[in-house]
Design a protein around this motif. Structure first.
Motif, PDB file in Angstrom:
ATOM      1  N   GLU A 253       0.814  -1.210   0.000  1.00 41.85           N
ATOM      2  CA  GLU A 253       0.000   0.000   0.000  1.00 41.85           C
ATOM      3  C   GLU A 253       0.845   1.257   0.000  1.00 41.85           C
ATOM      4  O   GLU A 253       0.344   2.360  -0.287  1.00 41.85           O
TER       5      GLU A 253
ATOM      6  N   SER B 219       4.240   2.890  -5.223  1.00 37.10           N
ATOM      7  CA  SER B 219       3.698   2.819  -6.574  1.00 37.10           C
ATOM      8  C   SER B 219       4.733   2.117  -7.442  1.00 37.10           C
ATOM      9  O   SER B 219       5.926   2.476  -7.406  1.00 37.10           O
TER      10      SER B 219
ATOM     11  N   TRP C  37       5.889   0.430 -11.342  1.00 36.44           N
ATOM     12  CA  TRP C  37       5.637   0.349 -12.785  1.00 36.44           C
ATOM     13  C   TRP C  37       6.898  -0.164 -13.484  1.00 36.44           C
ATOM     14  O   TRP C  37       7.986  -0.125 -12.922  1.00 36.44           O
TER      15      TRP C  37
ATOM     16  N   PRO D  94       1.996  -0.295 -15.789  1.00 35.40           N
ATOM     17  CA  PRO D  94       1.677  -0.136 -14.358  1.00 35.40           C
ATOM     18  C   PRO D  94       1.507  -1.490 -13.684  1.00 35.40           C
ATOM     19  O   PRO D  94       1.059  -2.457 -14.290  1.00 35.40           O
TER      20      PRO D  94
ATOM     21  N   ASP E  12      -0.106  -3.421 -10.227  1.00 38.68           N
ATOM     22  CA  ASP E  12      -1.000  -3.343  -9.049  1.00 38.68           C
ATOM     23  C   ASP E  12      -0.465  -4.306  -8.014  1.00 38.68           C
ATOM     24  O   ASP E  12      -0.814  -5.502  -7.967  1.00 38.68           O
TER      25      ASP E  12
ATOM     26  N   VAL F 232      -0.809  -4.362  -4.807  1.00 35.50           N
ATOM     27  CA  VAL F 232      -1.787  -4.786  -3.794  1.00 35.50           C
ATOM     28  C   VAL F 232      -2.593  -5.962  -4.314  1.00 35.50           C
ATOM     29  O   VAL F 232      -2.826  -6.954  -3.603  1.00 35.50           O
ATOM     30  N   ALA F 233      -3.033  -5.903  -5.595  1.00 30.66           N
ATOM     31  CA  ALA F 233      -3.810  -7.000  -6.157  1.00 30.66           C
ATOM     32  C   ALA F 233      -2.978  -8.264  -6.267  1.00 30.66           C
ATOM     33  O   ALA F 233      -3.489  -9.379  -6.100  1.00 30.66           O
TER      34      ALA F 233
ATOM     35  N   GLU G  31      -3.756 -11.842  -7.894  1.00 30.46           N
ATOM     36  CA  GLU G  31      -3.963 -11.612  -9.314  1.00 30.46           C
ATOM     37  C   GLU G  31      -2.621 -11.678 -10.049  1.00 30.46           C
ATOM     38  O   GLU G  31      -1.577 -11.304  -9.501  1.00 30.46           O
TER      39      GLU G  31
ATOM     40  N   THR H 222      -1.014  -8.148 -13.687  1.00 29.71           N
ATOM     41  CA  THR H 222       0.096  -7.169 -13.744  1.00 29.71           C
ATOM     42  C   THR H 222       1.399  -7.724 -13.166  1.00 29.71           C
ATOM     43  O   THR H 222       2.363  -6.971 -12.981  1.00 29.71           O
ATOM     44  N   ASN H 223       1.430  -9.044 -12.848  1.00 31.91           N
ATOM     45  CA  ASN H 223       2.677  -9.679 -12.340  1.00 31.91           C
ATOM     46  C   ASN H 223       3.503 -10.133 -13.548  1.00 31.91           C
ATOM     47  O   ASN H 223       3.554 -11.309 -13.928  1.00 31.91           O
TER      48      ASN H 223
END
Length: 681
Positions: free
Chosen positions: A635, A638, A640, A649, A651, A653-654, A660, A663-664
């Protein structure tokens, strides 16, 4: 609040009696709510009557108010008490005619200069509605009340009967006879009622609620004085009614004086026993009576029928005075000479007095017929009958008998044959020829019995039977000088009383006008005081409003100042961040085909670059383990990826919290991974 008061007034009106009589009595006792109920109840009738005559909205409203002002001042004149609607109908018609005359005179004075002075003005319209007005006003009181209640006010027969205090059957009979009589009289004038009847013909709008309320307030004195035109109309009608009543009373007094003088002259006072006095018994009380009047030579007096009449109809001719009335067990002697109890019989016509609903006494004409049935001596089981028939009234059926003093027929009867309850009189025994002398006596009388329910009574007693005892009324003789002087003096006193009454009426009118002026002045003073109070209250309210607006402006200014300070702080932080961003960072090593660079940016330290060997199979999570220091909070950063010219970008946290993988990304040699620390909130 006004709605609540109106609802309370309406509830109070709903609790008042249904009949007009109790409401009128309550108003005369001081109950103003009863008067308001009468106004609400009869507003439609009065306004429609005025509107039909005047054909002008404002003039009709003035006449409407004036009519109820007359009721407020002359309520005691309404008789019978239940006939309020009929009385108001007559007063409204009179007020409207007076208002129309005033309007005509005003129009004459306001004639344009171009008109010829002698030009004829068009006569007022006389249509069917006005003709019906006039005919209804001339109907007998009972018939007029039925027509006004059912046809003009539109009440059902049940409601009309309850309001008038009649049974529904009585109302239906009177209404049917009234409508028939109304149609006949209209046909006599060449007019005819429409098929829809009076209700459709005479419907002409209703008074507004404001006009009704103003009328009530003015009449009970809660709204100051009435407007000048309304007050003038009401005063003119009240004065004409008072003068009419005074003239009627004067005429009645003159008639009573004349009748009293006739009775005085007929007694023969001052010249011995006199023609009208009863002779004294020369033998004294307790002795056997002797005949005082011979059968062959009865005494004669002026104005009597022929000495040898042929039929009872002939014997009934002439003028009779009612000397006593008997109803049930009560017997009332009529001794007051002012009582107009005179019955006149001429030919087949019998005139009998009755008290008019609008006050005063009148005579009603009947066509009568008599039937004399044979009787046994001293029996009244089969008396002579009489039928009285008047136009548009049910036939009144009665019985009658002739009477005479006992001393008249002592030669034909013994005292034992005379019933004790009728001592002093004998019955008609003409069938057997017993009472020939009694029928020829100057003191011949008549007993007439009528029943209140319209049926013929069987005898001269009983419940609902009214018995009238009549004697001859002598014609007036020439008055003597003393009596003439007394009558002249009485006339002078009456004329003086009439002038005094007129002067008193003028004085009362002036005092009433002064009182109205005083009330108007008090009302103006009260209005000025209320206006000043309102102005002061309004000014105070404006000051309080200005203060509240100033306080609100101060609060808004303080809030704006605080917002400005916060904006300045944010602007300074943004300018600093922009300046930091423009500073050149450490030179990045030349890209290596076998490694990837991790750029770590914190809020307090300079950017740090770490190179990690890349095989092409590492994901974002795999690379993060190579970052030294404490564990990274997803949290708080940021993330990217910069690959060639593209920015991808991440995420974090996700990826870490929800698993998820979108975005990995799989990192390749030459990729640059950026981690930017977020400022704490």
């Amino acid at each position: 609040m006004n709605t609540t008061l109106a609802r309370f007034s309406r509830l109070k009106r709903d609790s008042l009696p249904a009949g007009d009589g109790p409401l009128l009595d309550a108003f005369l006792a001081g109950d103003q709510a009863a008067f308001a109920a009468l106004v609400h109840r009869h507003a439609g009738l009065v306004f429609a009557t005025c509107r039909r005559v005047l054909r002008h909205q404002q003039d009709a409203e003035d006449a409407f108010q004036a009519t109820f002002l007359v009721l407020a001042r002359r309520a005691a004149d309404v008789w019978p008490r239940e006939a309020v609607s009929s009385w108001l109908f007559g007063v409204a018609h009179r007020v409207a005619l007076k208002a129309r005359a005033v309007r005509g005179r005003r129009a004459g004075r306001e004639q344009p200069l171009g008109d010829e002075p002698g030009a004829e003005r068009p006569a007022p319209d006389f249509d069917l509605a006005e003709a019906v007005h006039r005919v209804v006003l001339k109907l007998p009181a009972a018939y007029r009340a039925a027509v006004v209640a059912c046809d003009l006010e539109g009440l059902s027969r049940r409601d009309a009967a309850e309001r008038l205090g009649w049974s529904e059957g009585t109302l239906s009979g009177r209404l049917a006879r009234a409508r028939a009589l109304l149609a006949d009289r209209l046909r006599g004038t060449g007019l005819a009622l429409p098929a829809t009847g009076l209700a459709a013909l005479l419907a002409n709008g209703a008074a507004s609620a404001a006009a009704v309320q103003i009328t009530i307030d003015v009449a009970i004195g809660t709204a100051g004085a009435a407007p000048a035109p309304v007050a003038a109309l009401a005063e003119g009608v009240v004065r004409s009614m008072a003068l009419f009543k005074l003239k009627a009373m004067t005429a009645a007094v003159f008639v009573a004086c004349a009748l009293g003088f006739g009775a005085f002259a007929s007694t023969g006072i001052g010249d011995g026993a006199g023609a009208g006095g009863q002779p004294k018994d020369p033998q004294g009380p307790g002795r056997a009576p002797v005949p005082l009047v011979k059968a062959a030579d009865p005494p004669k007096r002026a104005g009597l029928p022929p000495a040898q009449p042929v039929t009872d109809r002939d014997r009934l001719q002439g003028t009779w005075r009612v000397v006593a009335l008997t109803e049930g067990d009560g017997r009332t002697k009529v001794t007051n000479p002012k009582d107009p109890w005179i019955v006149e019989v001429t030919g087949n016509t019998l005139r009998m007095p009755y008290e008019h609903a609008e006050g005063g006494w009148k005579q009603r004409e009947y066509v009568f017929s008599v039937t004399h049935a044979e009787q046994r001596p001293d029996s009244i089981e089969h008396p002579a009958t009489i039928d009285l028939d008047a136009p548009n009234l049910p036939v009144r059926k009665g019985i009658y008998e002739f009477t005479a003093p006992v001393g008249t027929c002592i030669s034909c009867h013994t005292a034992s044959k005379v019933p004790r309850q009728h001592l002093g009189f004998i019955r008609n025994q003409m069938a057997s020829g017993i009472c020939g002398p009694g029928l020829q006596t100057a003191d011949l009388g008549v007993r007439l019995a009528l029943s209140a329910d319209g049926k013929r009574p069987a005898k001269f007693t009983g419940d609902g039977v009214i018995v009238l005892e009549l004697t001859r009324a002598e014609p007036n003789e020439e008055p003597q000088a003393e009596e003439r002087a007394r009558l002249v003096e009485a006339r002078k006193r009456l004329e003086a009383a009439l002038r005094a009454a007129i002067d008193e009426n003028d004085k009362a009118k002036i005092e009433a006008e002064l009182e109205l002026l005083r009330r108007r002045a008090d009302a103006l003073l009260l209005q000025e005081k209320v206006l000043r109070d309102v102005q002061v209250s309004y000014a105070s309210m404006q000051v309080q409003r200005a203060r509240a607006q100033a306080e609100l402006a101060q609060v808004e200014l303080a809030q704006a100042t605080a917002n400005l300070q916060a904006a300045k702080v944010k602007l300074a932080a943004a300018e600093k961040a922009l300046a930091d961003a423009k500073k050149p960072g450490p030179a990045a090593p030349a890209p290596d085909d076998k490694v990837l660079a991790i750029h770590i940016r914190t809020l307090t330290a300079a950017e740090k670059v770490i190179q990690v060997k890349a095989t092409g199979n590492e994901s974002i999570l795999d690379i993060l383990v190579h970052i030294p220091g404490p564990a990274i909070k997803p949290e708080g950063v940021s993330v990217w990826v910069v690959r060639d010219e593209a920015i991808l970008p991440v995420d974090l946290v996700a990826i870490t919290k929800r698993g998820e993988v979108r975005t990995n990304y799989q990192l390749k040699a030459g990729d640059r991974l950026f981690l930017q620390a977020k400022p704490s909130k």
